[in-house]
Write a protein that holds these residues in place. Structure first.
Motif, mmCIF file in Angstrom:
data_model
loop_
_atom_site.group_PDB
_atom_site.id
_atom_site.type_symbol
_atom_site.label_atom_id
_atom_site.label_comp_id
_atom_site.label_asym_id
_atom_site.label_seq_id
_atom_site.Cartn_x
_atom_site.Cartn_y
_atom_site.Cartn_z
ATOM 1 N N THR A 40 48.331 41.750 39.138
ATOM 2 C CA THR A 40 47.331 42.192 40.116
ATOM 3 C C THR A 40 48.084 42.453 41.576
ATOM 4 O OG1 THR A 40 46.136 40.728 38.974
ATOM 5 C CG2 THR A 40 45.218 41.408 40.858
ATOM 6 N N ARG A 77 37.699 44.860 37.991
ATOM 7 C CA ARG A 77 37.173 43.599 39.004
ATOM 8 C C ARG A 77 37.032 44.347 40.364
ATOM 9 N NH1 ARG A 77 36.171 42.829 34.532
ATOM 10 N NH2 ARG A 77 36.024 40.624 33.555
ATOM 11 N N TYR A 79 38.068 43.451 44.268
ATOM 12 C CA TYR A 79 39.102 42.465 44.932
ATOM 13 C C TYR A 79 38.736 42.627 46.613
ATOM 14 C CZ TYR A 79 41.439 42.070 40.631
ATOM 15 O OH TYR A 79 41.725 42.091 39.243
ATOM 16 N N GLY A 125 33.715 34.919 45.242
ATOM 17 C CA GLY A 125 35.125 35.195 44.853
ATOM 18 C C GLY A 125 36.049 33.798 44.716
ATOM 19 N N LEU A 128 43.370 34.181 44.539
ATOM 20 C CA LEU A 128 44.176 34.687 43.456
ATOM 21 C C LEU A 128 45.650 33.821 43.914
ATOM 22 C CD1 LEU A 128 43.472 38.088 41.871
ATOM 23 C CD2 LEU A 128 42.980 35.722 40.902
ATOM 24 N N ARG A 163 49.864 36.372 37.380
ATOM 25 C CA ARG A 163 49.332 37.626 37.935
ATOM 26 C C ARG A 163 50.552 38.303 38.983
ATOM 27 N NH1 ARG A 163 43.870 38.636 38.223
ATOM 28 N NH2 ARG A 163 42.735 37.505 37.053
ATOM 29 N N GLU A 197 39.656 37.626 44.198
ATOM 30 C CA GLU A 197 38.949 38.224 43.099
ATOM 31 C C GLU A 197 37.574 37.697 42.654
ATOM 32 O OE1 GLU A 197 40.844 39.548 38.953
ATOM 33 O OE2 GLU A 197 40.339 37.259 38.903
ATOM 34 N N ASP A 199 34.996 37.320 39.395
ATOM 35 C CA ASP A 199 35.020 37.385 37.996
ATOM 36 C C ASP A 199 34.128 38.488 37.380
ATOM 37 O OD1 ASP A 199 37.285 35.731 37.920
ATOM 38 O OD2 ASP A 199 36.013 33.963 37.903
#
Length: 239
Positions: A40, A77, A79, A125, A128, A163, A197, A199
């Motif tokens: 990511t 998704r 972000y 969010g 991450l 990630r 992020e 979900d």
């Protein structure tokens, strides 16, 4: 949905919102990159972002609305990218020096380093992790696409998670400072940044792509590896 910081997110002070984007994590098996099922990044050097043109948005609602006419993969998704205030100036300067049109990023960040109130991040969010980015000729590059991953592990003792992200701000600061001393990367000002992020799957007016099983991330490992290889070829890591 748009008031306050994301619930449960431990975000240090003076992190400024650069913008929102919609993307699909990638499976990576290419040498020199983290081996992961869900790489990511805010950089489109290694993952796909949607829409293809104008992929930065000032609000979560704008990003989701832009995706309604599209047919998105089920793992797409939403972000958000957040940049420490002390690194905003270099980021904005590189955008202006490139002479490219980045109205969202400039509107979000320009002047904030001088003390303007930071724009609020949408709720719901979760953080991450951190990455290291640099802006060049209309593109955000990541340290991972500049052949720095293996050397960073060896010389700095840093590593990435599942990630492909760095675990904390300190690690990202170390990588950015180290990358800025080198002369063999893209001619950018490297800076640390945090990713948020959401979900929830992205709603689409045409419905999500469901013809392939959602797990593994891509039905063919060869296809994923080929996709990453093509991106790396398109965004050469050496000047």
């Amino acid at each position: 949905m748009i008031e306050g910081l994301p619930s449960g997110v431990d975000v240090p002070g003076k992190l400024l919102l650069a913008g929102y984007f919609v993307a699909v994590p990638e499976r990576t098996t290419v040498a020199g990159l983290p081996r992961t099922e869900r790489l990511t990044s805010a950089s489109d050097c290694l993952i796909d972002r949607f829409p293809d043109d104008g992929c930065w948005f000032g609000t979560a609602q704008e990003a989701l609305a832009a995706c309604l006419p599209l047919q998105l993969p089920v793992d797409a998704r939403l972000y958000a990218l957040l940049v420490p205030s002390e690194h905003v100036g270099g980021f904005v300067a590189d955008i202006r020096a490139a002479g490219t049109d980045e109205p969202v990023l400039l509107a979000q960040l320009n002047g904030q380093e001088a003390g303007e109130a930071a724009r609020e991040v949408a709720e719901g969010g979760h953080k991450l992790g951190w990455e290291v980015l640099g802006y060049d000729c209309g593109l955000l590059h990541t340290w991972l696409c500049n052949d720095l991953y293996e050397e960073g592990r060896l010389h700095l003792g840093v590593d990435t998670d599942e990630r492909g992200l760095l675990p904390n701000r300190e690690a990202a600061l170390r990588v950015a400072a180290w990358a800025n001393t080198r002369g063999d990367t893209k001619p950018v000002t490297w800076f640390p940044a945090a990713l948020i992020e959401w979900d929830n799957p992205i709603e689409s007016g045409l419905g999500p792509v469901t013809t392939e099983a959602p797990a593994p991330l891509h039905s063919s490992p060869g296809r994923a590896e080929s996709s990453i290889s093509q991106k790396l070829m398109g965004f050469s890591s050496r000047t």
